[in-house]
Design a protein around this motif. Sequence first.
Motif, short mmCIF file in Angstrom:
data_model
loop_
_atom_site.label_atom_id
_atom_site.label_comp_id
_atom_site.label_asym_id
_atom_site.label_seq_id
_atom_site.Cartn_x
_atom_site.Cartn_y
_atom_site.Cartn_z
N LEU A 102 0.83 -1.21 0.00
CA LEU A 102 0.00 0.00 0.00
C LEU A 102 0.87 1.25 0.00
N VAL B 29 -5.91 -2.47 5.30
CA VAL B 29 -5.96 -1.43 4.28
C VAL B 29 -7.05 -0.41 4.61
N TYR C 58 -5.67 3.42 5.16
CA TYR C 58 -5.61 4.32 4.00
C TYR C 58 -5.94 5.76 4.37
N VAL D 208 1.41 3.93 -3.17
CA VAL D 208 0.99 5.33 -3.06
C VAL D 208 2.20 6.26 -3.19
N TRP E 246 -10.65 7.98 -0.92
CA TRP E 246 -10.85 6.58 -1.34
C TRP E 246 -10.71 6.46 -2.85
N LEU F 260 -5.29 0.45 -3.43
CA LEU F 260 -5.87 -0.37 -2.37
C LEU F 260 -6.12 -1.78 -2.89
#
Lengths: 221, 265
Positions: B152, B244, B248, B156, B174, B181
């Motif tokens: 993750l 996750v 996140y 990112v 999101w 994700l």
Amino acid sequence: MNSLLIFENLRRHFEGEQGRYVMESGALEAGGILVLKGPSGAGKSTLLRTLARLVPPQGGEVHLQGRDWFSFPFTEWRCLVQYVPQKPVVFSGSLIDNLMIPFTLNSLQGKVSFDRNRAEALLKQLDIPPHLFNQTAATLSGGEAARMALVRAMLIDPEILLLDEPTAYLDGENRSRAMELIGEWVKAKHERGAIIVSHNDEDLESLPGVSILNITAREEE
Amino acid sequence: MAHSGYIPISYWQLLLSVILVLITGMISALLGLGLIKSLLWGTLRAFIQLTLIGYILTYIFKLNTLLVIIPLVLLQCYIASREATRRITKAPHNPAIASFISLTASTVIVGLIVVVVIIGPHPWYNAQVMIPIFGMIMGNSMNAIALSLDRLYSEVHSHLERVEQMLAFGASPWESIVEYLRKSVTAGMLPTINGLMIVGIVSLPGMMTGQILAGMSPALAVRYQFVVMVMIAAATAIGCLAIVGLSYYRMFTPDGALVDSMRQI
């Protein structure tokens, strides 16, 4: 004052640098263009990104048509105040796919929909030939990608464009085409405006309603 | 010694296993690997740790009370969750709590389904069933969570410009990272899914091998193994989704911008 966008003492420190910050006040008139000038490292990009709420401000106020900026949900704000970074961001898929990405998001559902004809008209106006429309976007040149990104931002139909050196990747003729388009775009509807970071004075000569704001970095004592 | 094919190892036989340590040691000495000290220390530790856990488990099985089982499972989850996040360096926040919650949730949910619903011992909290089952779930879920979280943050971090561009388009946090994700949950689950494909062909899992050595018929041992495999798949799915989901949004400010530390690493 009936300015479209007003920011007062808007303050934000520089990424990763303690003690240096930018703090500015200014106003953007409807139908106008505000040009941010200053040496590199003065905080022009930082100011644009702060206005887009992509970095949190450390103080100051911003009003869009008299309305406090934090009364807008951040997703709505960023649609209305559309930031285009200097380095164009390219996603997977074709050039047209790239233009359609914003329309897959919740915040644009039911507000704006993708208008293919308008997209093609704008691309043509920036001298992007039709055979590039379905080309993989990752293979576009820097200049082509920058023009794609400008069109993409306009299709979202924001009130304000925040453009970070929109002509940095463009050569002479395309540069004036882009500036001309930005000038037209600003005038085409009420309640539109653009804030542009630019180093090239000649880019701006052709544009009506331009005002200048000089930016300087500040140091904490 | 003829109870259903199970052959215990006597202390004398255990001593013979020193031969194997000697072989390892000779190879190390021959090639000058400098591993002899670690080898001896490791062998000693393994022996002591296993002996201790053997006695502890015997004791716990005899007590067979939730008052011991629950704290033990939580302690194991705590240690395993620390292990899962030990190498995660790119997190904007300490992921230890999220990791503990994800690991505990996946272990308890799947463990209870397996023990209570599928195996159904008496009493339902039979320590002899619960502790090994929960342990297996935990170990696998721990690895999956570590993989997922690592993926993750690296996804990112390597796509920061795209994430910010999505935010600039008006994407929710999101929406701006949903692609990454998905990739990170997949990364966490893939080893388990691959395991389902090759089990019995390329590998005979340790648990099944152990049951066969203990005298269980292979046809029965594979039933247990099958339950264990799908149980691990479910646990990794839950664990990855939870880690996750809990991690996140901490990459973003309440105003939906990337937190400053995400851009500075």
